[in-house]
Design a protein around this motif. Structure first.
Motif, PDB file in Angstrom:
ATOM      1  N   GLY A   1       0.796  -1.224   0.000  1.00 40.84           N
ATOM      2  CA  GLY A   1       0.000   0.000   0.000  1.00 40.84           C
ATOM      3  C   GLY A   1       0.826   1.271   0.000  1.00 40.84           C
ATOM      4  N   LYS A   2       2.153   1.130  -0.135  1.00 45.79           N
ATOM      5  CA  LYS A   2       2.993   2.340  -0.091  1.00 45.79           C
ATOM      6  C   LYS A   2       3.711   2.563  -1.420  1.00 45.79           C
ATOM      7  N   TYR A   3       3.764   3.828  -1.806  1.00 50.48           N
ATOM      8  CA  TYR A   3       4.479   4.185  -3.033  1.00 50.48           C
ATOM      9  C   TYR A   3       5.907   4.574  -2.701  1.00 50.48           C
ATOM     10  N   LYS A   4       6.824   4.241  -3.576  1.00 45.26           N
ATOM     11  CA  LYS A   4       8.186   4.722  -3.407  1.00 45.26           C
ATOM     12  C   LYS A   4       8.747   5.038  -4.781  1.00 45.26           C
ATOM     13  N   ILE A   5       9.098   6.296  -4.968  1.00 40.24           N
ATOM     14  CA  ILE A   5       9.677   6.678  -6.263  1.00 40.24           C
ATOM     15  C   ILE A   5      11.158   6.315  -6.236  1.00 40.24           C
ATOM     16  N   ASN A   6      11.645   5.641  -7.265  1.00 38.89           N
ATOM     17  CA  ASN A   6      13.097   5.409  -7.314  1.00 38.89           C
ATOM     18  C   ASN A   6      13.696   5.865  -8.625  1.00 38.89           C
ATOM     19  N   MET A   7      13.739   7.187  -8.739  1.00 35.04           N
ATOM     20  CA  MET A   7      14.357   7.772  -9.924  1.00 35.04           C
ATOM     21  C   MET A   7      15.862   7.781  -9.728  1.00 35.04           C
ATOM     22  N   PRO A   8      16.629   7.613 -10.810  1.00 37.61           N
ATOM     23  CA  PRO A   8      18.096   7.580 -10.698  1.00 37.61           C
ATOM     24  C   PRO A   8      18.670   8.883 -10.150  1.00 37.61           C
ATOM     25  N   SER A   9      18.132  10.014 -10.580  1.00 39.07           N
ATOM     26  CA  SER A   9      18.605  11.270  -9.972  1.00 39.07           C
ATOM     27  C   SER A   9      17.374  11.966  -9.409  1.00 39.07           C
ATOM     28  N   PRO A  10      17.047  11.680  -8.169  1.00 37.17           N
ATOM     29  CA  PRO A  10      15.756  12.070  -7.611  1.00 37.17           C
ATOM     30  C   PRO A  10      15.544  13.570  -7.558  1.00 37.17           C
ATOM     31  N   ASN A  11      16.603  14.327  -7.468  1.00 30.13           N
ATOM     32  CA  ASN A  11      16.382  15.750  -7.241  1.00 30.13           C
ATOM     33  C   ASN A  11      16.357  16.582  -8.519  1.00 30.13           C
ATOM     34  N   LYS A  12      16.619  15.928  -9.627  1.00 31.39           N
ATOM     35  CA  LYS A  12      16.625  16.689 -10.891  1.00 31.39           C
ATOM     36  C   LYS A  12      15.213  16.911 -11.396  1.00 31.39           C
ATOM     37  N   GLU A  13      14.997  18.077 -11.957  1.00 31.28           N
ATOM     38  CA  GLU A  13      13.722  18.338 -12.624  1.00 31.28           C
ATOM     39  C   GLU A  13      13.669  17.510 -13.904  1.00 31.28           C
ATOM     40  N   PRO A  14      12.484  17.077 -14.310  1.00 27.34           N
ATOM     41  CA  PRO A  14      12.399  16.313 -15.554  1.00 27.34           C
ATOM     42  C   PRO A  14      12.900  17.115 -16.752  1.00 27.34           C
ATOM     43  N   LYS A  15      13.583  16.438 -17.659  1.00 27.03           N
ATOM     44  CA  LYS A  15      13.982  17.093 -18.917  1.00 27.03           C
ATOM     45  C   LYS A  15      12.745  17.335 -19.773  1.00 27.03           C
ATOM     46  N   PRO A  16      12.803  18.282 -20.706  1.00 31.66           N
ATOM     47  CA  PRO A  16      11.638  18.499 -21.583  1.00 31.66           C
ATOM     48  C   PRO A  16      11.361  17.256 -22.443  1.00 31.66           C
ATOM     49  N   ILE A  17      10.114  17.019 -22.711  1.00 33.09           N
ATOM     50  CA  ILE A  17       9.709  15.815 -23.423  1.00 33.09           C
ATOM     51  C   ILE A  17      10.261  15.779 -24.849  1.00 33.09           C
ATOM     52  N   GLU A  18      10.548  16.962 -25.409  1.00 37.89           N
ATOM     53  CA  GLU A  18      11.117  17.001 -26.767  1.00 37.89           C
ATOM     54  C   GLU A  18      12.352  16.114 -26.897  1.00 37.89           C
ATOM     55  N   GLU A  19      13.142  16.077 -25.838  1.00 37.01           N
ATOM     56  CA  GLU A  19      14.379  15.289 -25.923  1.00 37.01           C
ATOM     57  C   GLU A  19      14.081  13.824 -26.188  1.00 37.01           C
ATOM     58  N   PHE A  20      12.985  13.373 -25.616  1.00 40.50           N
ATOM     59  CA  PHE A  20      12.581  11.980 -25.814  1.00 40.50           C
ATOM     60  C   PHE A  20      11.988  11.787 -27.209  1.00 40.50           C
TER      61      PHE A  20
END
Lengths: 320, 315, 108, 394, 105, 393
Positions: free
Chosen positions: A264-283
């Protein structure tokens, strides 16, 4: 063919072994017929590494049927049952029930893993119901959805997991604007609405993270689900060498954030947790399937990505 | 004496003479849902009849349409158990092409929705068809003679989850289809109970008037399946709300952070114990010999509220 | 140097194409009898990866990300490509942090 | 003027759908039929086709959505194959029982297991009891024409049954051939608009479709389906006549080729007929009295035509790409219906051939002729023969 | 007293009803189930006391048949042709204006 | 031998229990449901060990789960009816193709629409191409015996195919009758644990099942199934004989013959309606008609040879079909004619469509049919090939 006596079994030097971030043993055989740079094939390789071959696989009719090999060959060093497109969840339920009836240990450190391996079409669309039944009944098995965001095996048709604005052969850009019009179906949210024992997203660009999640899925009792992001260069109209880069960018732009749901618990595990997302254009700029998008389309997609990302962060806060 | 106006329309789309059991909860649902729909259609399109019904196999389908009779006064189609969502999608697409204004109402029981029809429902929601899917939840397969569905609550007796030496009855928690539907981020999802008919009526109207797909899950007790006296149908449904076992909520566009609740106690403390709800029903009779099972059920109810973002206390 | 394939070793050497000439040779049920290792997908390749060991820092990223897998680790700790299987997708070259792998058009 | 274009069988089917102007198309991808909906989605995207295309989440939902749309009173089309058709199975019965004239294109493909994407007829043959009319096309032109004819027959008031048109996987679906595309106006004239009198889901005239049938009514309901199927025999022939008048191409329930003085007649369906014709020419040169025949319509089964054909032959060899396990070929069993009570009847032999895309070669056909000749000479031969197995097994 | 909202349906089904098999077994007369007088199932029948009624419409809203309609003054009317005698109306009536009594037949 | 008074459905459930099934995956549908209800009860009361019941979310998944279980080496069982069976259709092909001896009880029920829950054989007969063996039971005892034999036959090393045991809706499924049930030890002797052709738990030599079969190989696998189906005929006879020796009820004949020795007219049919037919035969005999009955027990594999032996000595066969294939004819009639076609057996054959959707078949009906057949034989000419016997005209 190399004469057998010339084949040397090699022991890896200890320092090399220490440096490896994944198990060394291979249980996924080369010579399979995946396209160049196939994300799904790579995913299968990781899963087989994680379970050391002690897993029973079920694969529905999809690209992986071809990858796993036509009769009389198999690319998996593990038992594998090929089944119909819509039945993965049901077949793994049956296998698990049979193992239990026969007294085998299922799951856990030394138990047999029962693994369903299905694509996004076979999971989000035609196999959703069997998946739902599997989750609800609480079988001790793992369902992996390798997400390449369209029906690639039949020649790139949209699935409900296809993102907004993508070209596919049945959402072609025509005189009337007619790309995929609906946002990507959030299968992981639908799964979590079933309150499974374990659910997670993973990406082929982060195999160590994926491996960790596979291990968790093995030890936690009850049904587990992993949605694995696995780029398809053929279907995405991308160069074959960009598979990993695309998978990485999907995470970095928060288009496909990595997280897990446990107890019942969420845990985000992003590789660089504190970075703002890059713009979607890059993808999207690396992929031919997005080339028909207008500026407005890109904005719509960007907005959706950020909204979903916010939503996830909120969930992690509330249900952390 | 002045004539008072009833709070619901007097137009009828559900005719008597149908073969539902006396005191049937789902029959009340059919009546109110079609009335609410017609009010919404009148307000939106000026035509109260601007809807058609696609029905999944189930009790309400069987009791209402036996050739050469029908209880329906609206266009109605039944195809199979597992595909109400898909059939409704087809009807909606045809209406679009015919230039017909209005909305489609798809109806299924809990088995036809949570189990065998879940996929067709999911597809319909995901493709954003202009359809309201109404799930009348009587918590088991009643039509075939009371078998467990995934919507059957923990501890309940059914013919395929009989309590015995090795069984406490149904051993899995209830599947909440409303939450699964909401995960599709559709414009409107709600739960309701015939224990609060006007709340249900309002939600059906709201569902009918939004653009795009909507989903309503309504609790509709079943007299033979729940082992209750026929006159207690509505009372039981009311107790379900008051004891906290059945939440009333609305979720718009999949926004789980702004769930609207109805009849939720301000302090999060429910006044009536869940036992009050269970005691009325024969299907839970055996639980009173197993207090630990009732405790487990309570834990599950708390967990369900936690997922909805509420901490509750149950007496 | 005789390291032929440390990924699959004997299994690769034993793998062979199967041909069935009579219905009696078939198994009763459609169960597979061998591995895909007999299928040398190397001939799909247009560009081939070439590893420059002087630039290699032994990070094993190429080994990690090969979808075949067709990259193995030699006794000296450097990686090498099993060209029998490498389809030339270029993921290894793209991911290599030191650009030690380059994709070269293959002469056939 | 009709336009000639080189196209794949799948494209021909999509063109037929475009010409028939269905209002709703619901389909799900499956090899080898995917190109049909793909092409249709292109037509829709380019504004060349005014249809609602529902991209459903399974074949089961594809046919369910078609049932819904057809019940609401519009012309409806879909396409699938093999496992997809099998997944639709339950709803196929329902579409026929509800008398909804849906038309479906099938790229005939083998059924699992093992998975096989190549051609045989097991998928459609397995649906022979569902109440669908079945056509089989020999080439891409026929695929296009028969879909138009299928709409015409299905929607006829005397019939009102769904119809499927099969054309062989890859052999037709993915092979390009020149195809004549009829003029839209002539097709419009031929088909007319679909105005259902029986099923419409219209709030102005509320009806109930799909009610329960107690034993007091069930049998009559089934009987009306049987009657409709019987009527279809006549209606199909009328449609063939009218089609010839309008478009100049002639179709027959059973098309005969050099059968007049034939001792041996090879009967088949679908693309195999083309091979048979060539083969017959060759054998005729060698002096063998042989002919070929092709069933264009399999449901309703062309009983009268088969009886007429049988009168001409001493041996009737049925070549079929399907097998009903535990008995033999389905077409053979069906053909026996027509002939069993006849006074004079030919020896009838069954040849299972070309399953799962196995090539049908002249060598195999020689084998068929050899067995037929033996039978002709009074020698005892097996009734069910598997041709093209890798070893001589019988 | 007001007429049953189903009066027209009853008349139509009496006039047009036919057992003739239709294509697809489609039923063409909406609401034709009104020919089934389910009142025969009843054991207890609701007895209505107009004096106690506050016209809250609860019985009208909750009748599953529906066998309760409203008269000109919005008081409930019980249609005993269809009432199966379930007793929900009596159970839910806040003023006990409805009472279930055993029916003598 | 213990006797129990049980319904046809309970007989099926007891047989499954006595066969020691390991996995049951089923979904409710009228009139099959009481089979799985009973099994659920066995589990709740601890009467069975090692039985996993998977309450799946659809029939399609029921068959898929049975397939998964059977491929893992377990003895798998399920039950369904009509629409449920139709929904399984795709997976029925799959079970046979993967050579998995799943046993299923199908409670014959009419196909929709219109919706009907009563007896009709079209549902199971429409699955005749799927590679399943089919056994039709006349009474509750045969349901019970049929399920036990189904496991033995389906799992036989020469067969390895799934088996369907078919009983009539309500007429058997919900009607109580005395059923002889042997002791568990006797059954265990008759039916030892399953020896699977392969199991997915083989980690030493892992293989995949059901992989893509290219045109180079697909054909051979189909042929193997066809051959196994032929082998099944022998196995059926052996097992039927063994069953008779052990338990006193002989099933060595695929067609049960009743007073056919000197018969001119034979009624042929399947399932519960043959009980009525036999009764009618007795009466007709007493009235001087030379009639007999032939009950087809096994429809798949089709008893070609036995039918020929019967047909060559009679003048007319009235085939009673409680089913219909549109655009064609009754399915038993269809196939019976086909197998006689090239033989010297030339009885006049007529197809009577009877009792669809649960309509009653009475002794008087059979008598009328006998009269009609007799006239036809005297005239030497058919009035019509197919007669919808029960139709209101």
């Amino acid at each position: 063919m190399v004469p057998l006596e010339e084949v040397k079994k090699m022991e890896l030097p200890a320092d090399v072994k220490k440096k490896l971030t994944l198990p060394f043993e291979e249980h996924f055989y080369a010579g399979h017929t995946a396209c160049q740079g196939c994300g799904a094939a790579l995913g299968l390789r990781y899963v087989l590494k994680a379970y050391g071959g002690k897993a029973i696989f079920t694969i529905p009719a999809c690209c992986s049927t071809i990858i796993a090999g036509p009769w009389p060959y198999s690319a998996l060093n593990a038992p594998l049952f090929h089944t119909a497109f819509e039945t993965t969840g049901a077949v793994i339920s049956g296998i698990e029930a049979a193992l239990k009836a026969k007294g085998y240990k299922v799951k856990g450190e030394d138990g047999i893993m029962v693994v369903g391996w299905a694509g996004d079409g076979g999971t989000a669309d035609i196999g959703l119901q069997a998946l739902s039944g599997f989750l609800e009944r609480g079988h001790d098995a793992l369902y992996i959805m390798y997400d390449n965001e369209a029906y690639m095996n039949t020649g790139i048709q949209r699935s409900s997991s296809t993102p907004y604005g993508a070209w596919t052969t049945n959402t072609p850009g025509g005189k009337k604007h007619f790309l995929e019009q609906r946002p990507k179906k959030k299968v992981i949210d639908i799964v979590i609405a079933h309150k499974p024992a374990y659910a997670a997203t993973a990406s082929v660009a982060y195999p160590e993270d994926f491996m960790k999640k596979l291990k968790k899925a093995q030890t936690i009792k009850g049904p587990a689900f992993i949605q694995l992001f696995a780029p398809c260069p053929t279907g995405w109209r991308a160069p074959t060498d960009k598979t990993i880069e695309l998978a990485r960018l999907a995470v970095q732009t928060a288009y496909f954030p990595l997280f897990e749901y446990e107890n019942g618990k969420y845990k985000i595990n992003m590789p660089s947790p504190n970075k703002e997302p890059k713009p979607i254009e890059e993808f999207i700029k690396l992929q031919g399937r997005f080339k028909y998008m207008t500026k407005e389309d890109i904005e719509i997609l960007q907005e959706w990505v950020l909204r979903e990302w916010d939503e996830l962060k909120k969930k992690a806060e509330i249900f952390g | 004496m002045a004539v008072r106006k009833p709070p619901i329309t007097t137009r009828e789309y559900w005719a008597p003479g149908h073969a539902a059991c006396a005191g049937c909860g789902p029959a009340i649902v059919m009546k109110l849902a079609t009335k609410a729909f017609s009010e919404a259609m009148e307000e939106k399109y000026g035509d109260p009849n601007a809807f058609a019904i696609a029905h999944a196999t189930g009790c309400m389908e069987v009791v209402s349409g036996v050739f050469p009779y029908t209880a329906w006064k609206a266009p109605w189609i039944h195809v199979a158990f597992e595909n109400a969502g898909a059939v409704a999608s087809g009807v909606e697409a045809a209406w679009k092409k015919l230039g017909r204004k209005g909305k489609i109402l798809a109806i299924g029981g809990d088995g036809g929705t949570a189990d065998i029809g879940l996929q067709a429902l999911s597809g319909m929601l995901e493709r954003r068809h202009n359809v309201v899917y109404l799930m009348y939840d009587n918590e088991a397969y009643m039509n075939t003679g009371i078998q467990r569905s995934s919507s059957t609550p923990y501890g309940a007796w059914t013919t395929t989850s009989p309590p015995g030496k090795y069984s406490i009855g149904e051993d899995k928690p209830k599947k909440w289809v409303a939450l699964i539907a909401a995960a599709h981020q559709v414009p409107y999802v709600a739960t309701a109970s015939i224990g609060d008919p006007y709340d249900f009526y309002r939600k059906m109207k709201k569902a009918a008037s939004v653009d795009g797909p909507a989903f309503v899950q309504v609790l509709a007790p079943c007299v033979p399946g729940w082992r209750i006296p026929p006159e207690k149908t509505v009372e039981v449904a009311k107790l379900a709300i008051e004891t906290g076992i059945w939440p009333l909520f609305e979720i718009e566009n999949g926004d789980f952070h702004n769930i609207k609740f109805q009849r939720f106690p301000k302090d999060g403390k429910f006044k009536k114990p869940i036992e009050d709800y269970l005691r009325l029903q024969g299907r839970f009779k055996h639980l009173f010999k197993r207090p630990e099972a009732i405790q487990e059920l309570k834990n599950q109810v708390k967990e369900m509220w936690r997922i909805l973002g509420k901490e509750v206390e149950l007496p | 140097m005789n390291v032929l394939n440390t990924l699959f070793g004997e299994k690769k050497a034993k793998a062979e194409k199967m041909v069935f000439n009579s219905v009696e040779e078939y198994p009763e049920a459609p169960v597979t009898l061998g591995t895909t290792l007999s299928n040398f997908t190397g001939d799909w390749r247009t560009f081939m990866p070439v590893i420059d060991e002087s630039k290699c820092i032994k990070c094993y990223i190429c080994w990690k990300f090969c979808p075949e897998p067709a990259i193995y680790i030699k006794e000296d700790g450097y990686t090498a490509v099993d060209y029998d299987y490498c389809k030339g997708c270029g993921v290894c070259a793209n991911e290599c942090p030191t650009k030690a792998i380059s994709m070269v058009r293959e002469e056939k | 003027m009709p336009m000639r274009k080189v196209m794949k069988g799948n494209e021909a089917a999509a063109w037929a759908a475009k010409l028939a102007k269905p209002k709703v198309v619901a389909a799900f991808p499956i090899t080898p039929s995917t190109l049909v909906p793909e092409k249709i989605s292109e037509f829709v995207a380019d504004g060349e086709m005014d249809a609602e295309f529902i991209k459903v989440e399974s074949e089961h939902s594809a046919i369910s959505a078609c049932v819904g749309a057809s019940a609401a009173g519009v012309r409806t089309f879909t396409a699938t194959a093999s496992q997809g058709l099998a997944l639709m199975h339950e709803i196929l019965f329902i579409a026929a029982g509800m008398r909804l004239p849906i038309v479906m294109a099938i790229g005939n493909r083998a059924l699992s297991a093992p998975i096989n994407i190549w051609n045989d007829w097991q998928d459609t043959i397995s649906e022979r009891d569902t109440g669908w009319i079945q056509f089989y096309a020999e080439n891409n032109q026929e695929a296009l024409d028969l879909i138009l004819i299928a709409f015409k027959v299905a929607e006829d008031e005397r019939v009102l049954l769904p119809a499927m048109v099969g054309f062989d996987a890859f052999i037709l679906t993915h092979t390009v051939e020149p195809v004549e595309i009829p003029d839209q106006e002539v097709v419009d004239e031929f088909l007319g608009e679909y105005v259902p009198k029986h099923a419409y889901l219209d709030p102005a005239r509320p009806i109930t479709q799909g009610a329960l049938g107690f034993p007091a009514h069930y049998m009559e309901a089934r009987y009306t389906v049987w009657e409709a199927m019987e009527n279809a025999r006549k209606v199909i022939k009328e449609a063939f006549d009218e089609f010839e008048k309008k478009f100049g191409r002639r179709y027959h329930m059973i098309e005969e080729y050099k059968t007049d003085d034939a001792e041996i007649i090879l009967l088949t369906m679908g693309s195999l007929a083309g091979t048979l014709k060539e083969f017959v020419d060759k054998k005729r040169e060698e002096g063998v009295k042989i002919g070929a025949a092709k069933m264009t319509v399999y449901r309703p089964f062309p009983i009268e035509e088969l009886r007429a054909l049988a009168k001409k032959a001493k041996v009737l060899a049925i070549l079929e790409k399907d097998i009903s396990f535990g008995i033999g070929g389905a077409v053979f069993a069906d053909a026996s219906r027509a002939l069993v009570n006849e006074k004079e009847k030919p020896i009838m032999l069954d040849f299972i051939i070309g399953l799962g895309g196995r090539d049908v070669t002249f060598d195999q056909l020689e084998e068929v002729v050899a067995i037929s000749k033996k039978a002709l000479e009074g020698e005892k031969v097996e009734e069910v023969n598997w041709i093209g197995l890798r070893k001589e097994i019988l | 007293m007001a007429e049953s909202p189903f009066k027209a349906d009853i008349e139509r089904v009496q006039k047009e009803y036919s057992e003739k098999m239709t294509p697809g077994a489609i039923v063409y007369i909406p609401g034709s189930s009104v020919v089934n007088k389910t009142g025969g199932w009843r054991v207890f029948m609701p007895q209505f006391n107009r004096e106690k009624c506050i016209r809250c419409f609860m019985c009208y809203t909750l009748c599953p048949e529906p066998a309760i309609y409203l008269d000109e003054e919005s008081y409930p009317v019980f249609d005993y042709d269809y009432c199966k005698g379930c007793g929900i109306c009596a159970n839910e009536c806040p003023t006990k204006a409805i009472e279930m009594v055993r029916e003598s037949k | 031998m213990p006797k129990k008074v049980v319904s046809g459905n309970y007989a099926a459930a007891y047989a499954a229990k006595h066969a020691r099934v390991e996995v049951v995956a089923a979904y409710p549908i009228t009139p099959q449901t009481s089979i799985i209800e009973k099994i659920a009860e066995f589990i709740a009361n601890g009467e069975v060990e090692n039985l996993q019941y998977v309450p799946v979310e659809s029939e399609h998944s029921a068959m898929a789960a049975c397939i998964g279980a059977s491929a893992t080496g377990a003895r798998a069982f399920t039950a369904t009816s009509a629409q449920g069976l139709a929904l399984m259709h795709e997976m029925l092909h799959w079970a046979a193709g993967a050579r998995l001896p799943v046993v299923m009880v199908d409670v014959n029920r009419a196909m929709a629409p219109p919706w009907s829950v009563w007896d009709d054989q079209t549902d199971s007969l429409a699955q005749r191409d799927t590679g399943w063996l089919q056994f039709y039971a006349e009474n509750n005892q045969e349901v019970y015996d049929g399920v036990l034999m189904a496991f033995k036959i389906g799992e036989h090393e020469k067969v390895n195919l799934p088996v369907m045991v078919v009983e009539s809706a309500f007429i058997l499924s919900h009607t109580y009758d005395v059923v002889d049930m042997p002791e568990q030890e006797e059954i265990d002797e008759f039916l030892p644990p399953r020896k699977p052709l392969y199991t997915l738990t083989d980690f030493e030599n892992p293989f995949s099942v059901g992989a893509l079969g290219t045109p180079a190989d697909y054909y051979e696998f189909r042929y193997k199934i066809a051959k196994a189906m032929e082998e099944a005929k022998k196995v059926i006879k052996e097992v039927g004989k063994e069953f008779g020796e052990r338990f006193g009820r002989d099933y060595s004949q695929m067609i049960e013959l009743y007073k056919t020795d000197d018969a001119e007219i034979v009624f042929m049919g399947m399932g519960s309606l043959m009980g009525t037919v036999k009764e009618a035969v007795d009466i007709l005999r007493s009235e001087g008609y030379k009639v007999g009955a032939a009950k087809v027990r096994w429809f798949r594999p089709f008893p070609r040879e036995e039918l020929y032996e019967l047909a060559k000595n009679v003048e007319g066969i009235a085939v009673l079909d409680r089913n219909f294939s549109f655009g064609q004819e009754g399915i038993l009639f269809n196939e019976a004619k086909g197998v006689l076609y090239n033989t010297d057996a030339k009885p006049i054959m007529k197809n009577y469509i009877v009792g669809l959707g649960g309509r009653d078949i009475t002794v008087n009906d059979v008598k009328a049919i006998a009269k009609n057949m007799k006239e036809i034989i005297q005239k030497g000419k058919l009035d019509r090939e197919i007669e919808w016997y029960h139709l209101k005209r």
